[in-house]
Design a protein around this motif. Structure first.
Motif, PDB file in Angstrom:
ATOM      1  N   UNK A 101      39.217  43.855  35.008  1.00 25.82           N
ATOM      2  CA  UNK A 101      40.030  44.984  34.558  1.00 25.82           C
ATOM      3  C   UNK A 101      39.555  46.264  35.229  1.00 25.82           C
ATOM      4  N   UNK A 102      40.508  47.015  35.777  1.00 24.95           N
ATOM      5  CA  UNK A 102      40.195  48.297  36.408  1.00 24.95           C
ATOM      6  C   UNK A 102      40.594  49.409  35.439  1.00 24.95           C
ATOM      7  N   UNK A 103      39.611  50.142  34.894  1.00 24.12           N
ATOM      8  CA  UNK A 103      39.901  51.127  33.845  1.00 24.12           C
ATOM      9  C   UNK A 103      40.849  52.253  34.266  1.00 24.12           C
ATOM     10  N   UNK A 104      40.663  52.805  35.439  1.00 21.97           N
ATOM     11  CA  UNK A 104      41.510  53.923  35.860  1.00 21.97           C
ATOM     12  C   UNK A 104      42.937  53.477  36.173  1.00 21.97           C
ATOM     13  N   UNK A 105      43.073  52.333  36.789  1.00 24.40           N
ATOM     14  CA  UNK A 105      44.399  51.836  37.167  1.00 24.40           C
ATOM     15  C   UNK A 105      45.081  51.069  36.031  1.00 24.40           C
ATOM     16  N   UNK A 106      44.316  50.730  35.000  1.00 25.87           N
ATOM     17  CA  UNK A 106      44.802  49.882  33.907  1.00 25.87           C
ATOM     18  C   UNK A 106      45.530  48.661  34.471  1.00 25.87           C
ATOM     19  N   UNK A 107      44.834  48.016  35.374  1.00 21.96           N
ATOM     20  CA  UNK A 107      45.326  46.791  35.988  1.00 21.96           C
ATOM     21  C   UNK A 107      44.320  45.688  35.676  1.00 21.96           C
ATOM     22  N   UNK A 108      44.819  44.508  35.354  1.00 23.60           N
ATOM     23  CA  UNK A 108      43.925  43.418  35.040  1.00 23.60           C
ATOM     24  C   UNK A 108      44.396  42.090  35.581  1.00 23.60           C
ATOM     25  N   UNK A 109      43.425  41.205  35.761  1.00 24.39           N
ATOM     26  CA  UNK A 109      43.677  39.824  36.177  1.00 24.39           C
ATOM     27  C   UNK A 109      42.904  38.906  35.246  1.00 24.39           C
ATOM     28  N   UNK A 110      43.456  37.732  35.032  1.00 29.41           N
ATOM     29  CA  UNK A 110      42.776  36.696  34.269  1.00 29.41           C
ATOM     30  C   UNK A 110      43.094  35.353  34.915  1.00 29.41           C
ATOM     31  N   UNK A 111      42.084  34.504  35.005  1.00 26.66           N
ATOM     32  CA  UNK A 111      42.303  33.135  35.476  1.00 26.66           C
ATOM     33  C   UNK A 111      41.829  32.175  34.399  1.00 26.66           C
ATOM     34  N   UNK A 112      42.334  30.948  34.463  1.00 28.68           N
ATOM     35  CA  UNK A 112      41.960  29.886  33.532  1.00 28.68           C
ATOM     36  C   UNK A 112      41.697  28.647  34.380  1.00 28.68           C
ATOM     37  N   UNK A 113      40.404  28.389  34.659  1.00 29.72           N
ATOM     38  CA  UNK A 113      40.104  27.232  35.514  1.00 29.72           C
ATOM     39  C   UNK A 113      39.450  26.099  34.726  1.00 29.72           C
ATOM     40  N   UNK A 114      39.598  24.890  35.273  1.00 30.98           N
ATOM     41  CA  UNK A 114      39.135  23.675  34.609  1.00 30.98           C
ATOM     42  C   UNK A 114      37.839  23.115  35.160  1.00 30.98           C
ATOM     43  N   UNK A 115      37.627  23.285  36.465  1.00 33.00           N
ATOM     44  CA  UNK A 115      36.497  22.623  37.126  1.00 33.00           C
ATOM     45  C   UNK A 115      35.711  23.605  37.993  1.00 33.00           C
ATOM     46  N   UNK A 116      34.389  23.415  38.084  1.00 34.80           N
ATOM     47  CA  UNK A 116      33.547  24.369  38.793  1.00 34.80           C
ATOM     48  C   UNK A 116      33.635  24.302  40.315  1.00 34.80           C
ATOM     49  N   UNK A 117      34.006  23.158  40.849  1.00 35.96           N
ATOM     50  CA  UNK A 117      34.058  23.007  42.309  1.00 35.96           C
ATOM     51  C   UNK A 117      35.402  22.434  42.702  1.00 35.96           C
ATOM     52  N   UNK A 118      35.844  22.818  43.886  1.00 39.53           N
ATOM     53  CA  UNK A 118      37.123  22.299  44.354  1.00 39.53           C
ATOM     54  C   UNK A 118      36.905  21.110  45.277  1.00 39.53           C
ATOM     55  N   UNK A 119      37.908  20.248  45.380  1.00 40.63           N
ATOM     56  CA  UNK A 119      37.782  19.090  46.263  1.00 40.63           C
ATOM     57  C   UNK A 119      37.763  19.538  47.724  1.00 40.63           C
ATOM     58  N   UNK A 120      37.250  18.685  48.563  1.00 39.23           N
ATOM     59  CA  UNK A 120      37.155  18.996  49.996  1.00 39.23           C
ATOM     60  C   UNK A 120      38.520  19.231  50.626  1.00 39.23           C
ATOM     61  N   UNK A 121      39.554  18.657  50.054  1.00 41.83           N
ATOM     62  CA  UNK A 121      40.885  18.769  50.653  1.00 41.83           C
ATOM     63  C   UNK A 121      41.638  20.025  50.210  1.00 41.83           C
TER      64      UNK A 121
END
Length: 166
Positions: free
Chosen positions: A43-63
């Motif tokens: 979250x950027x306080x001055x710009x009042x812009x935010x992002x959120x992600x929801x991930x399942x796994x810590x590492x991605x596959x090689x492909x």
């Protein structure tokens, strides 16, 4: 008072599913439910812009990968910020989730591995989480882009007990 605020957030919720990314400006509220998955908010306080992600796994596959994997999800967040010329290092970062949903050995604990991945990605970007609500079990959260606040309703077994505003 707090109860009214939570109902107001719920009424405006844009629900994120595993692998989703949400980004927006003041007036938007992103919600999700986490078990062993992790959500990172930026979250950027001055710009009042935010992002959120929801991930399942810590590492991605090689492909390759998508928003289900920590590195790809964080890269997607960085692209959203860059597209809007929002400096990553000026954002407030928070980490949620990583519950231990199954009786597993610490080596196989996907929730703990997801939290470690989130912390490592933020550290590589030069960010320290301003707040965390990790471990334990499940939790439902609302990310209010107006204020950067995150309301968490958990099972009471995380770093912070029960319902919290972070």
């Amino acid at each position: 008072m707090k109860h009214d605020y939570v109902h107001e957030l719920a009424a405006r919720e844009i629900l994120l599913h595993p692998g989703d990314l949400g980004s927006g400006e003041a007036g938007q509220v992103f919600g999700t439910v986490l078990g062993s998955c992790v959500a990172i908010t930026l979250w950027h306080p001055q710009r009042q812009f935010g992002c959120i992600c929801h991930f399942l796994l810590p590492m991605q596959p090689a492909s390759g990968g998508d928003g289900r994997y920590a590195p790809t999800a964080f890269a997607m967040m960085q692209r959203e910020l860059a597209a809007r010329q929002v400096p990553l290092r000026q954002c407030v970062a928070k980490v949620f989730g990583g519950g231990r949903m199954f009786d597993q050995s610490p080596v196989l604990d996907i929730g703990a591995r997801n939290v470690a991945a989130a912390r490592a990605l933020l550290a590589q970007a030069g960010l320290v989480p301003a707040a965390t609500h990790v471990g334990g079990g499940y939790r439902h959260l609302y990310f209010d882009v107006d204020s950067g606040d995150v309301w968490v309703k958990g099972d009471g077994n995380g770093d912070d007990e029960g319902d919290s505003f972070l």
